[in-house]
Design an enzyme around this catalytic site. Structure first.
Site, PDB file in Angstrom:
ATOM      1  CD  GLU A  42     -47.800 -69.690 -29.599  1.00  0.00           C
ATOM      2  OE1 GLU A  42     -46.672 -67.964 -28.874  1.00  0.00           O
ATOM      3  OE2 GLU A  42     -46.984 -70.233 -29.371  1.00  0.00           O
ATOM      4  CE  LYS A  62     -36.652 -71.747 -32.837  1.00  0.00           C
ATOM      5  NZ  LYS A  62     -38.278 -71.828 -32.231  1.00  0.00           N
TER       6      LYS A  62
HETATM    7  N1  PSU Z   1     -41.118 -71.068 -28.892  1.00  0.00           N
HETATM    8  C1  PSU Z   1     -40.802 -71.117 -30.074  1.00  0.00           C
HETATM    9  N2  PSU Z   1     -41.409 -70.283 -30.546  1.00  0.00           N
HETATM   10  C2  PSU Z   1     -42.194 -69.238 -29.878  1.00  0.00           C
HETATM   11  C3  PSU Z   1     -42.167 -69.118 -28.627  1.00  0.00           C
HETATM   12  C4  PSU Z   1     -41.434 -70.326 -28.032  1.00  0.00           C
HETATM   13  O1  PSU Z   1     -39.829 -71.864 -30.898  1.00  0.00           O
HETATM   14  O2  PSU Z   1     -42.869 -68.057 -30.318  1.00  0.00           O
HETATM   15  C5  PSU Z   1     -42.819 -68.704 -27.546  1.00  0.00           C
HETATM   16  C6  PSU Z   1     -44.176 -68.963 -27.580  1.00  0.00           C
HETATM   17  O3  PSU Z   1     -45.492 -68.011 -27.593  1.00  0.00           O
HETATM   18  C7  PSU Z   1     -43.711 -69.499 -25.823  1.00  0.00           C
HETATM   19  C8  PSU Z   1     -42.638 -68.443 -25.543  1.00  0.00           C
HETATM   20  O4  PSU Z   1     -45.334 -69.834 -24.762  1.00  0.00           O
HETATM   21  O5  PSU Z   1     -42.365 -68.018 -26.481  1.00  0.00           O
HETATM   22  C9  PSU Z   1     -41.981 -68.933 -24.102  1.00  0.00           C
HETATM   23  O6  PSU Z   1     -41.629 -67.416 -23.565  1.00  0.00           O
HETATM   24  P1  PSU Z   1     -40.502 -67.568 -22.465  1.00  0.00           P
HETATM   25  O7  PSU Z   1     -39.235 -68.594 -22.806  1.00  0.00           O
HETATM   26  O8  PSU Z   1     -40.230 -66.098 -22.300  1.00  0.00           O
HETATM   27  O9  PSU Z   1     -41.354 -68.115 -21.495  1.00  0.00           O
END
Ligand code: PSU
Ligand code: MN
Length: 330
Positions: A50, A185
């Site tokens: 990604e 996380k």
């Molecule tokens: N968690 C991490 N690092 C990241 C992300 C999540 O530890 O870079 C990024 C990933 O691309 C994940 C996105 O798909 O954040 C999720 O975002 P949201 O919580 O807005 O859906």
């Protein structure tokens, strides 16, 4: 006895016809790098990567350095990396060096692109860094079955008030791809995230562990539904899921390597503080994860970034081994 329509479905599956092959119109909309295209047609191991982790997950230039190192690890382990992003409105599957550099140096000015945002970025001919949900969409379009990331999104704490649940979870629920991550996380509600993955019928296993990992720490206090102990174990699960034509995805959660988990407690207390600050400053929605990642990195003097880089590289190593084991099974 299987009916004739079931039999034709099975034969389609065995020939691995991806949506892209089935629909020629899609070909003119996406750009697949020659290397990735060759690898897919020859049944070689391919690993999707990604790009939000590059633009929003890490600062420049560590993001570029890490993205390049991750691609090298994938190659050294016998697979072809396919980093996915939208550049000038064109979804790209496999970036060349110049494209990777452009994306990394643009940083947070690139639109963070989840599934919801894809049509917007393409229509505006913009640049988009794909999250897990959007990357799953494009990887599935071209028939990639293994996808490596750092951490996936999940159910946020206080989701009972905010309804903030990452679309990564619903995308996993409808996309038959194996995602390798270090769990989720602790900024998220991990038990609720696991419940939601179950609701979405996503297969979840911890790698060489009984416990679901919490990104910076090896343990989350939650038992993983399943345990796998080798790349071959993982490949057999992917193969079974695919042959049964299940449309739900797979999550292999790989604990952070031991030598980098020592800082876990320091990072955890910084995370608590960053969460409080986010509430105070009313940072919500898709801005929340990037805010927390950057703030935790500041509060820990860069320790969290080093741990983040180490776990992404470890995931790339294991993900490539899984992709190779899968290519040998098929
Ligand atoms: N968690 C991490 N690092 C990241 C992300 C999540 O530890 O870079 C990024 C990933 O691309 C994940 C996105 O798909 O954040 C999720 O975002 P949201 O919580 O807005 O859906
Ligand atoms: Mn969200």
């Amino acid at each position: 006895m299987a009916s004739s329509s079931a039999l034709s479905r099975i034969s389609t599956l065995q020939n691995h016809i991806s949506p892209l092959e089935a629909n020629n119109k899609l070909r003119s909309l996406v750009k697949i790098s020659p290397e990735v295209s060759d690898a897919i047609s020859n049944g070689r191991a391919v690993v999707a990567l990604e790009s939000t982790i590059i633009s929003h997950g890490m600062p420049y230039p560590q993001n570029l350095q890490t993205a390049k190192e991750v691609e090298s690890i994938v190659r050294e382990n016998g697979a072809i990396p396919a980093t996915i992003a939208i550049l000038n409105g064109v979804p790209c599957i496999g970036l060349n060096e110049e494209e990777l550099e452009r994306l990394a140096s643009l940083g947070k000015s690139v639109q963070k692109t989840a599934g919801r945002d894809i049509a917007h970025v393409v229509a505006r001919r913009g640049n988009g860094a794909t999250t897990v949900s959007a990357t799953l969409f494009f990887a599935s379009m071209v028939g990639i079955q293994v996808f490596v990331t750092g951490g996936i999104g999940g159910v946020h704490r206080h989701a009972n008030h905010t309804m903030d649940i990452s679309s990564d979870l619903t995308a996993l629920g409808r996309t038959p791809i194996a995602v390798i991550s270090a769990g989720v996380k602790s900024i998220l509600d991990i038990p609720k995230t696991l419940e939601y993955l179950e609701t979405q019928e996503v297969y979840v296993a911890a790698y060489k562990s009984d416990e679901f990992p919490a990104f910076f720490t090896e343990k989350s206090g939650c038992k993983a539904p399943f345990r796998v102990d080798s790349p071959e174990d993982c490949a057999r699960v992917i193969d079974a899921n695919m042959k049964l034509n299940r449309q739900a995805g797979i999550l292999f959660a790989v604990p952070i390597p031991k030598q980098h988990s020592a800082a876990g407690n320091i990072i955890e207390s910084a995370t608590q503080r960053a969460l409080t600050e986010a509430r105070e400053q009313k940072v919500t929605g898709s801005a929340e994860t990037p805010f927390l990642l950057a703030r935790v990195n500041e509060l820990t003097g860069g320790t969290s970034l080093a741990a983040n880089i180490a776990l992404v590289k470890n995931n790339a190593l294991i993900g490539s081994q899984i992709a190779v084991a899968l290519s040998q099974l098929i």
